[in-house]
Design an enzyme around this catalytic site. Structure first.
Site, mmCIF file in Angstrom:
data_model
loop_
_atom_site.group_PDB
_atom_site.id
_atom_site.type_symbol
_atom_site.label_atom_id
_atom_site.label_comp_id
_atom_site.label_asym_id
_atom_site.label_seq_id
_atom_site.Cartn_x
_atom_site.Cartn_y
_atom_site.Cartn_z
ATOM 1 N N ARG A 88 33.050 -1.747 -29.831
ATOM 2 C CA ARG A 88 34.287 -1.289 -29.263
ATOM 3 C C ARG A 88 34.482 -1.875 -27.883
ATOM 4 N NH1 ARG A 88 32.873 2.348 -32.809
ATOM 5 N NH2 ARG A 88 30.773 1.357 -32.271
ATOM 6 N N THR A 89 33.381 -1.874 -27.096
ATOM 7 C CA THR A 89 33.744 -2.609 -25.714
ATOM 8 C C THR A 89 33.929 -3.954 -25.664
ATOM 9 O OG1 THR A 89 31.831 -0.927 -24.944
ATOM 10 C CG2 THR A 89 32.514 -2.651 -23.691
ATOM 11 N N LYS A 117 16.084 -22.837 -24.718
ATOM 12 C CA LYS A 117 15.251 -24.157 -24.191
ATOM 13 C C LYS A 117 14.655 -23.824 -22.846
ATOM 14 C CE LYS A 117 19.247 -27.137 -25.513
ATOM 15 N NZ LYS A 117 20.228 -27.865 -24.918
ATOM 16 N N ARG A 138 27.206 -7.435 -20.993
ATOM 17 C CA ARG A 138 26.682 -6.415 -21.369
ATOM 18 C C ARG A 138 24.906 -7.015 -21.710
ATOM 19 N NH1 ARG A 138 27.609 -2.021 -26.135
ATOM 20 N NH2 ARG A 138 29.152 -1.296 -24.538
ATOM 21 N N HIS A 171 27.725 2.182 -17.446
ATOM 22 C CA HIS A 171 28.659 1.596 -18.122
ATOM 23 C C HIS A 171 29.949 2.323 -17.526
ATOM 24 C CE1 HIS A 171 30.771 0.212 -21.572
ATOM 25 N NE2 HIS A 171 30.099 0.967 -22.559
HETATM 26 C C1 NCD Z 1 27.968 3.366 -25.839
HETATM 27 C C2 NCD Z 1 27.215 2.171 -25.019
HETATM 28 O O1 NCD Z 1 26.951 0.930 -25.477
HETATM 29 O O2 NCD Z 1 26.553 2.703 -24.138
HETATM 30 N N1 NCD Z 1 28.890 2.755 -26.582
HETATM 31 C C3 NCD Z 1 30.288 2.323 -26.234
HETATM 32 O O3 NCD Z 1 30.104 1.349 -25.515
HETATM 33 N N2 NCD Z 1 31.321 2.848 -26.523
HETATM 34 C C4 NCD Z 1 27.276 4.451 -26.193
HETATM 35 C C5 NCD Z 1 26.260 4.359 -27.309
HETATM 36 O O4 NCD Z 1 25.740 3.094 -27.664
HETATM 37 O O5 NCD Z 1 25.715 5.043 -27.630
#
Ligand code: NCD
Length: 357
Positions: A88-89, A117, A138, A171
């Site tokens: 999703r993100t 490397k 991320r 997040h």
């Molecule tokens: C969340 C995350 O990655 O922290 N997912 C997301 O970005 N919607 C929640 C999760 O992984 O449980």
């Protein structure tokens, strides 16, 4: 020295600041530039961002509107560096960039980058700033986005960084879409003020809850209930922040009795990817699952949220209930991320003006 100038701070001095003290250093000229922690967003910013997301959502309904949005940032390129799993993100950021006409590059696996490397992660990330104008990242290492924002600020290409999930820590953009979903859900009920939000599940390692709990502290009279087995309860640093902000909160392991008083229930999955190999699970969270029979215990005007992915914490049959908001919540992520990027690059006013014509 400008006030809150990240480029004028040494790393050790900056690193030693508290999260609330750090927040203003991620801004530029009083607007979000790097988006690293939820603490950067006060109520005025949350409201502004929400109205901009709604403006974008409405403009995007027509072909002319879509063409207008796509003319906003075709001269800027975005890099998505996601070394932790994401659906999703990642996709909503990609879609948000596409809406604004921004070309996108990606690295999703360090096995395909020069890190194999022996290149350091910092050098890898800095490399992206040579080719791109914005970095969305991320990472399973908490704090790397913050470190890179500092590194970039001390380089000759200080491109903005958006934290799309940092370890077990924060997040912020998920919390922004959660707030936007709550703003929309309570639009006709006096907004978020005075509502009771119940968080359920793995609150210890769920970074979305940590960021959202903070954003909710911006509203008046919001009650926060943290419902989890004791071994997965929300960490003391968050409770401490809430306490200092004067938030009414409660910690419990009784899911059933928390349901009737909730205006919003925010379910989360067990974050067992953080367990050590062979480690005994910290808790069984089966009884912290939302089943069909729970619908009748829930207020008629309450909403059910989940950042997703889900496992079994919400029964699939619940999806049909109009209070199940998680699919809409997901789509809201695309609009709020488009709004955030538009704001970072100063395209917010021109989009608002288009709405008026
Ligand atoms: C969340 C995350 O990655 O922290 N997912 C997301 O970005 N919607 C929640 C999760 O992984 O449980």
């Amino acid at each position: 020295m400008k006030q809150f100038d990240l480029s004028a701070m040494g790393w050790d001095a900056f690193h030693a600041l508290s999260v609330t003290e750090k927040a203003s250093y991620f801004d530029l000229d009083g607007r979000p530039y790097n988006v690293i922690v939820a603490q950067q967003f006060d109520r005025a910013r949350l409201e502004e961002l929400g109205t901009l997301a709604t403006a974008i959502r409405r403009v995007a309904k027509t072909e002319d509107g879509m063409a207008f949005l796509a003319r906003q940032l075709p001269h800027k390129r975005a890099m998505l560096y996601f070394t932790q799993p994401s659906s999703r993100t990642f996709l909503s950021f990609t879609a948000a960039c596409q809406i604004l006409g921004m070309p996108v590059g990606e690295v999703r696996d360090t096995a395909t980058s020069s890190e194999v490397k022996g290149e350091s992660r910092e050098d890898s990330v800095r490399t992206f700033s040579s080719y791109y104008d914005m970095l969305v990242m991320r990472e399973n290492l908490g704090g790397l986005a913050e470190k890179m924002a500092w590194v970039f600020a001390h380089s000759d290409r200080p491109v903005p960084i958006i934290n799309a999930g940092s370890g077990k820590d924060q997040h912020p953009t998920q919390a922004l879409l959660d707030i936007y979903t709550l703003q929309r859900s309570f639009e006709n009920r006096g907004g978020i003020d005075g509502k009771t939000i119940v968080f359920v599940g793995d609150l210890l390692r769920g970074r979305t809850v940590r960021s959202l709990a903070w954003l909710l502290a911006n509203y008046r009279g919001v009650r926060q209930r943290f419902v989890a087995p004791p071994s997965l309860q929300v960490a003391p640093d968050i409770l401490d922040l809430l306490k200092r902000a004067g938030v009414d909160y409660e910690v419990s392991d009784d899911f059933e009795s928390a349901i009737p008083g909730a205006d919003a229930i925010y379910m989360t999955r067990i974050q067992d990817e953080w367990d050590q190999p062979g480690q005994k699970p910290l808790a069984n969270i089966e009884r912290f699952s939302f089943r069909v029979e729970h619908l009748q215990r829930m207020r008629a005007d309450a909403v059910l949220l989940h950042p997703f992915p889900r496992r079994q914490e919400i029964a699939v049959e619940v999806d049909r209930d109009p209070r199940a908001m998680y699919w809409r919540q997901m789509r809201n992520g695309m609009w709020i991320r488009a709004a955030l990027i538009a704001e970072i690059f100063g395209r917010d006013q021109v989009i608002r003006d288009y709405r008026k014509t």
